[in-house]
Design a protein around this motif. Structure first.
Motif, short mmCIF file in Angstrom:
data_model
loop_
_atom_site.label_atom_id
_atom_site.label_comp_id
_atom_site.label_asym_id
_atom_site.label_seq_id
_atom_site.Cartn_x
_atom_site.Cartn_y
_atom_site.Cartn_z
N GLN A 40 0.80 -1.22 0.00
CA GLN A 40 0.00 0.00 0.00
C GLN A 40 0.84 1.27 0.00
O GLN A 40 0.53 2.21 -0.75
N THR A 43 2.20 1.61 -3.74
CA THR A 43 1.17 1.84 -4.77
C THR A 43 0.47 3.17 -4.57
O THR A 43 0.12 3.86 -5.54
N GLN A 44 0.25 3.57 -3.33
CA GLN A 44 -0.43 4.84 -3.08
C GLN A 44 0.43 6.04 -3.45
O GLN A 44 -0.03 6.99 -4.07
N TRP A 48 0.46 3.47 -8.57
CA TRP A 48 0.42 2.20 -9.29
C TRP A 48 -0.73 1.35 -8.77
O TRP A 48 -1.26 1.57 -7.68
N THR A 49 -1.13 0.36 -9.56
CA THR A 49 -2.17 -0.58 -9.14
C THR A 49 -1.56 -1.68 -8.27
O THR A 49 -0.35 -1.91 -8.28
N ARG A 50 -2.42 -2.38 -7.56
CA ARG A 50 -1.95 -3.53 -6.78
C ARG A 50 -1.42 -4.61 -7.71
O ARG A 50 -0.50 -5.35 -7.36
N GLN A 51 -2.01 -4.70 -8.89
CA GLN A 51 -1.54 -5.71 -9.84
C GLN A 51 -0.10 -5.45 -10.26
O GLN A 51 0.68 -6.40 -10.42
N SER A 52 0.29 -4.18 -10.42
CA SER A 52 1.67 -3.88 -10.83
C SER A 52 2.66 -4.26 -9.74
O SER A 52 3.74 -4.79 -10.02
N GLU A 104 7.24 1.53 -13.23
CA GLU A 104 6.82 0.17 -12.93
C GLU A 104 7.75 -0.85 -13.58
O GLU A 104 8.00 -1.92 -13.02
N GLY A 366 -3.38 -10.10 -7.10
CA GLY A 366 -3.49 -8.72 -7.57
C GLY A 366 -4.41 -8.58 -8.77
O GLY A 366 -5.23 -7.66 -8.84
N ASP A 370 -8.03 -6.54 -8.69
CA ASP A 370 -8.30 -5.38 -9.54
C ASP A 370 -9.52 -5.60 -10.43
O ASP A 370 -10.21 -4.64 -10.79
N ARG A 371 -9.81 -6.86 -10.80
CA ARG A 371 -10.95 -7.15 -11.67
C ARG A 371 -12.26 -7.29 -10.90
O ARG A 371 -13.32 -6.92 -11.40
#
Length: 410
Positions: A40, A43-44, A48-52, A104, A366, A370-371
């Motif tokens: 967190q 990414t925050q 970036w996304t959690r997936q990255s 990333e 991840g 995200d999905r």
């Protein structure tokens, strides 16, 4: 096996091997187990996304598995010393890259490829090769349990330290501090220099690398152990990386996440030691089957029970006892079947399957989050795979493989 004209080279003391090997695993695995705490914050701040983030750790696990096979080959041929030195330096560089990567892609290359390569050279496959060569067969499974317990103690010790560093220094400075700390592996490596690789007596190899790998890949029990280890990787890395975020998503404090990972590490000290000790007395396939079945039950109960701090702590303690307890019986079974001449390489190959499972567990966590906005599907997969792994370990045959009418040399 040594030529008859050469006496067996002297061995390192059991205390020296266990103490230094355990310290190396404590540092390497302890740092690695806390990476979920950075999900967190990174990414925050970076957007970036959690997936990255998960993809970078998935690449790390895959890099660890692929390079681990070759690190094992080098360690079997030239000794663990050189591999440990190289792994420590790569670890420091990877942590610096994890802290300073602006994109990333660069984050995936440093956190993923570099740290994965570093872990290949500083964790179980390499250390277990030393243990297998330096410790008598009747104490080998126990010694592997001690080393695995050290890695678990590293999680118990390092995860709260990493959480404290993030809180007090910031996430980037915390990673830079860890990059300096991991270099302590370098002096420890000097105490793991094996006499047989220092010119004391030449080694006559009775089986080449290609022949050893071909033999293992044709052996059904080796493939079953390898498949079971895939499930181990899927479960523990998914939980280790995504559990902190899962708990925060459900309103629990960051401290609960840190304490839960620490409890996993603490109880894994006991679990891995017990599984290694039992491996000297019981069939290793029965130990492995029990562990996988038990994980499936524990995860199911955790998901069905009301989610509170106490339920998390109970889950962490019980899961911790099952966490890396697969490691000693799996590696001891490989040593028992094939001998120790190529143990680091074969252990690395089995571990490659573990890391493919790790890749799938952390990446799917991840990706599906995200999905779908939840981890539900991955939790169900972890349960189903646990049942499957329990079943496929039951028919494993552990007796030494016959080579031209003779059993493998232990």
């Amino acid at each position: 096996m040594y030529a008859a004209t050469h006496p067996a080279p002297p061995k390192l003391s059991m205390f020296q091997v266990l103490a230094c090997g355990a310290a190396v695993v404590t540092l390497s695995m302890g740092i690695r187990h806390g990476f979920g705490l950075w999900l967190q914050p990174i990414t925050q701040e970076m957007g970036w996304t959690r997936q990255s983030f998960a993809l970078a750790l998935a690449i790390q696990n895959l890099s660890w598995g692929v390079i681990g096979v070759f690190a094992g080959m080098v360690a079997d041929r030239f000794g663990a010393f050189r591999v440990l030195i190289g792994g420590a330096l790569l670890y420091a560089l990877g942590l610096i890259g994890m802290a300073l990567s602006p994109t990333e892609t660069l984050f995936a290359l440093t956190t993923g490829v570099l740290i994965g390569a570093a872990q290949a050279g500083t964790t179980y496959a390499v250390i277990y090769g030393v243990l297998g060569r330096q410790i008598a067969p009747e104490k080998r499974s126990w010694a592997m349990g001690v080393a695995a317990a050290a890695g678990s103690f590293g999680q118990f010790l390092m995860v709260p330290v990493e959480g404290f560093l993030i809180t007090s220094l910031g996430w980037q400075e915390a990673l830079l501090a860890l990059s300096a700390m991991v270099l302590l592996i370098v002096p420890l490596a000097f105490w793991l220099r094996e006499p047989r690789f220092a010119g004391v007596a030449p080694v006559v190899r009775t089986q080449g690398i290609g022949a050893a790998l071909s033999e293992a890949l044709r052996y059904r029990s080796f493939l079953l152990l390898t498949a079971g280890y895939f499930v181990c990787g899927f479960q523990v890395v998914f939980i280790g990386v995504h559990l902190p975020s899962y708990l925060r998503d459900h309103g629990l404090s960051p401290q609960v996440a840190s304490y839960s990972l620490a409890l996993i590490g603490l109880f894994n000290v006991f679990g891995t030691y017990i599984s290694g000790t039992l491996g000297q007395r019981m069939a290793k396939r029965h130990i492995l089957a029990f562990i996988y079945f038990a994980r499936a039950v524990v995860i199911t109960v955790f998901l069905l029970a009301p989610l509170t701090a106490m339920s998390v702590y109970i889950f962490s303690a019980v899961m911790g006892a099952l966490w890396l307890s697969t490691v000693p019986p799996t590696n001891a079974a490989v040593a028992q079947i094939f001998g120790v001449q190529h143990l680091s390489m074969l252990g690395g190959f089995v571990f490659f399957s573990h890391q493919v499972g790790s890749f799938m567990g952390v990446w799917l966590g991840g990706f599906l989050y995200d999905r779908t906005g939840s981890y539900d599907v991955v939790w169900v997969l972890a349960i189903a795979l646990g049942v499957l792994a329990g079943l496929i370990n039951l028919p494993v045959r552990e007796h030494p493989i016959a080579r031209g009418g003779a059993a493998a040399v232990a």
